[in-house]
Design an enzyme around this catalytic site. Structure first.
Site, PDB file in Angstrom:
ATOM      1  N   LYS A 108       0.841  -1.216   0.000  1.00  0.00           N
ATOM      2  CA  LYS A 108       0.000   0.000   0.000  1.00  0.00           C
ATOM      3  C   LYS A 108       0.874   1.263   0.000  1.00  0.00           C
ATOM      4  O   LYS A 108       0.604   2.211  -0.737  1.00  0.00           O
ATOM      5  CB  LYS A 108      -0.947  -0.014   1.228  1.00  0.00           C
ATOM      6  N   LEU A 117       3.901   1.464  -1.119  1.00  0.00           N
ATOM      7  CA  LEU A 117       4.531   1.552  -2.439  1.00  0.00           C
ATOM      8  C   LEU A 117       3.562   2.156  -3.450  1.00  0.00           C
ATOM      9  O   LEU A 117       3.944   2.993  -4.275  1.00  0.00           O
ATOM     10  CB  LEU A 117       4.925   0.158  -2.931  1.00  0.00           C
ATOM     11  N   GLU A 168       6.940 -36.434  12.741  1.00  0.00           N
ATOM     12  CA  GLU A 168       7.046 -35.734  11.451  1.00  0.00           C
ATOM     13  C   GLU A 168       6.970 -36.718  10.281  1.00  0.00           C
ATOM     14  O   GLU A 168       6.380 -36.404   9.239  1.00  0.00           O
ATOM     15  CB  GLU A 168       8.350 -34.918  11.372  1.00  0.00           C
ATOM     16  N   HIS A 224       3.324 -37.361   9.608  1.00  0.00           N
ATOM     17  CA  HIS A 224       2.709 -36.258   8.835  1.00  0.00           C
ATOM     18  C   HIS A 224       3.090 -36.378   7.352  1.00  0.00           C
ATOM     19  O   HIS A 224       2.239 -36.246   6.473  1.00  0.00           O
ATOM     20  CB  HIS A 224       3.246 -34.903   9.306  1.00  0.00           C
TER      21      HIS A 224
END
Ligand code: ATP
Length: 497
Positions: A112, A114, A334, A337
């Site tokens: 915004k 920018l 992990e 997963h």
């Protein structure tokens, strides 16, 4: 200057005279000291703040619309509105009321500021910026004074730079433009907002310097309706998170000045960064360059970019070292997963890690594939399966579960709630606001039980892959998606990279 010198001379003479007369001047010195300190720190000095000024330094280019990636819709809307400023003569001839305010609304870091800077460049305007919080003071009248000063500063800067117009940018405008009467110190807040309204209403159409106020917020719902009425901020431009092609464009812009290895595919990085803002992407590229520097190489590789994604999502790698048995449990969790993720959505695992980052002791990074804005029940159930898989893997291999899965369950519950509220559960279409809590809970538990059974079947089927993945993770700490997929496809000779 003369007056100040006379004043100082007379004042010093007077002090010596009073001391000579035996007058105790210490209380006076004390009060003068306190007043001087307050004056120095500037906060109670009405209008004592000067605002950030963005000028075009000679010979350097400033932000242009071409320097902003993605945001094509926002840019086009903005440019269309800016034609009113740039072609003042034509709009005056047609009797069109000039645009006074534009509101940019969107999540943090989407560009915004920018866009406001580019608007100033596009219209050949001076640019003055302030943040809503700079106007917030305990002292009544100070905020209003600062608003007046900001507008005055914009006009005088434009004159100084010889520009026909000025852009006044106010970031976090909700702080200063929130609904009136809601703040505890509301007299000051209300006066500040009133002053902004007065300044905007008082911008004469035939002023020698045309002003455009651009406000930015991510809470447009908090703004006072008076600000949004026609004639003030009557254009609202939505600045959303970039889509995949927007992310690619932003990555290209931020790698312009960085040496990339030939194998780097910015398309792949854009695909893997769903939900990233422009600011995240800028930080990602910067982190990748820092990693390349740490590695002592002069090119940024795909590994650096992948590591930077982990860092931006999960935070810095930590030196927190879990004990041997905990590390084993983390690896099991992990690996669970990762296996379920790859089975329910082939190609989805980007990396499996057992090193601590941020709050996580280990993590699986998934490549989200296509940007999705709508979710089917199959997709949501698949994601619940991935979330539950860590705890189920612990149960299968270690015989019990741990607290490491609590945040997974929270995530799974959020997903299950989406299924129920979307009318995709056994309850059928429901009214989310009227759904009793116990009914919601039992619908969520039914989804969990069904999914848990599915996860158990998958992990039992891939038990040997689970064990091999754990073994490798304990040695290598992380596996990338390709290595992990080779394991899943039965390649038992996989080694650490
Ligand atoms: P906030 O709401 O937090 O004030 P913002 O929306 O104003 O954020 P900017 O300050 O404009 O965001 O962006 C911060 C940085 O992120 C920029 O300096 C730039 O490096 C990068 N950036 C953000 N969006 C873009 C974009 N669309 N194209 C290129 N760079 C971007």
């Amino acid at each position: 200057m003369r007056c100040i010198e006379y004043g100082l001379g007379i004042g010093t003479g007077l002090i010596f005279f009073l001391i000579w007369q035996g007058v105790n001047l210490w209380p006076l010195f004390f009060i003068a000291g306190v007043a001087g300190a307050l004056f120095y720190f500037g906060n109670i000095r009405p209008g004592g703040k000067s605002f950030a000024v963005f000028e075009k330094p000679k010979g350097e280019s400033t932000v242009a619309f071409e320097d902003i990636g993605g945001q094509e819709v926002a840019k086009n809307e903005l440019i269309e509105a800016l034609h009113f400023i740039a072609n003042a003569e034509a709009i005056r001839e047609l009797g069109i009321r000039p645009l006074k305010g534009l509101l940019l609304n969107g999540p943090p870091g989407t560009g915004k500021t920018l866009l406001a800077k580019a608007a100033a460049q596009f219209t050949n305007s001076a640019f003055v910026a302030a943040s809503g919080s700079e106007f917030v003071e305990m002292y009544v009248g100070v905020g209003a004074q600062r608003v007046r000063q900001l507008f005055k500063q914009a006009r005088s800067l434009a004159k100084k730079l010889g520009k026909p117009s000025a852009v006044v940018f106010i970031d976090e405008i909700e702080v200063l433009g929130g609904k009136r009467g809601q703040n505890s110190g509301h007299l000051e807040y209300d006066q500040t907002l009133n002053e902004l309204l007065v300044q905007m209403d008082g911008m004469p159409e035939n002023d020698d310097i045309r002003l455009l106020v651009i406000g930015a917020t991510n809470r447009a719902d908090m703004l006072d309706p008076a600000l949004l009425r026609p004639g003030r901020f009557d254009r609202q431009v939505q600045v959303d998170l970039p889509d995949r092609s927007g992310r690619y464009h932003i990555l290209k812009l931020h790698t312009r000045n960085k040496p990339l290895a030939v194998e780097v595919s910015l398309e792949e990085i854009a695909t893997a960064t769903f939900g990233f803002s422009g600011a995240h992407l800028e930080s990602l590229v910067n982190e990748a360059a820092i990693m390349a520097l740490r590695d002592g190489v002069n090119q940024i590789t795909m590994d650096h970019l992948a590591g930077a994604i982990d860092k931006v999502i999960m935070g810095e790698k930590l030196d927190r070292l879990p004990g041997k048995s905990e590390k084993h449990r983390i690896a099991v969790h992990e690996a669970g997963h990762a296996i379920v993720s790859e089975v329910v959505q082939p190609g989805s695992v980007a990396s499996v890690n057992v090193s601590a980052r941020g709050k996580a002791l280990g993590y699986v990074r998934q490549s989200p594939g296509e940007d999705l804005y709508l979710y089917t029940s199959d997709y949501l159930e698949a994601r619940i399966a991935v979330a539950l898989a860590g705890a189920v893997a612990e149960e299968i291999i270690l015989g019990n579960r741990s607290t490491g899965a609590s945040s997974d369950f929270q995530q799974a519950a959020d997903l299950a709630r989406k299924i129920v509220h979307g009318g995709m559960s056994e309850l059928g279409i429901v009214s989310p606001d009227d759904l009793p809590k116990d009914l919601l809970h039992s619908a969520i538990v039914t989804i969990f039980q069904k999914t848990e059974n599915r996860v158990q079947d998958i992990l039992n089927q891939y038990a040997s892959v689970l064990l091999k993945t754990v073994e490798l993770l304990l040695v290598c700490e992380n596996l990338d998606g390709q290595e992990f997929r080779r394991l899943l496809n039965g390649n038992n000779s996989e080694q650490c990279a």
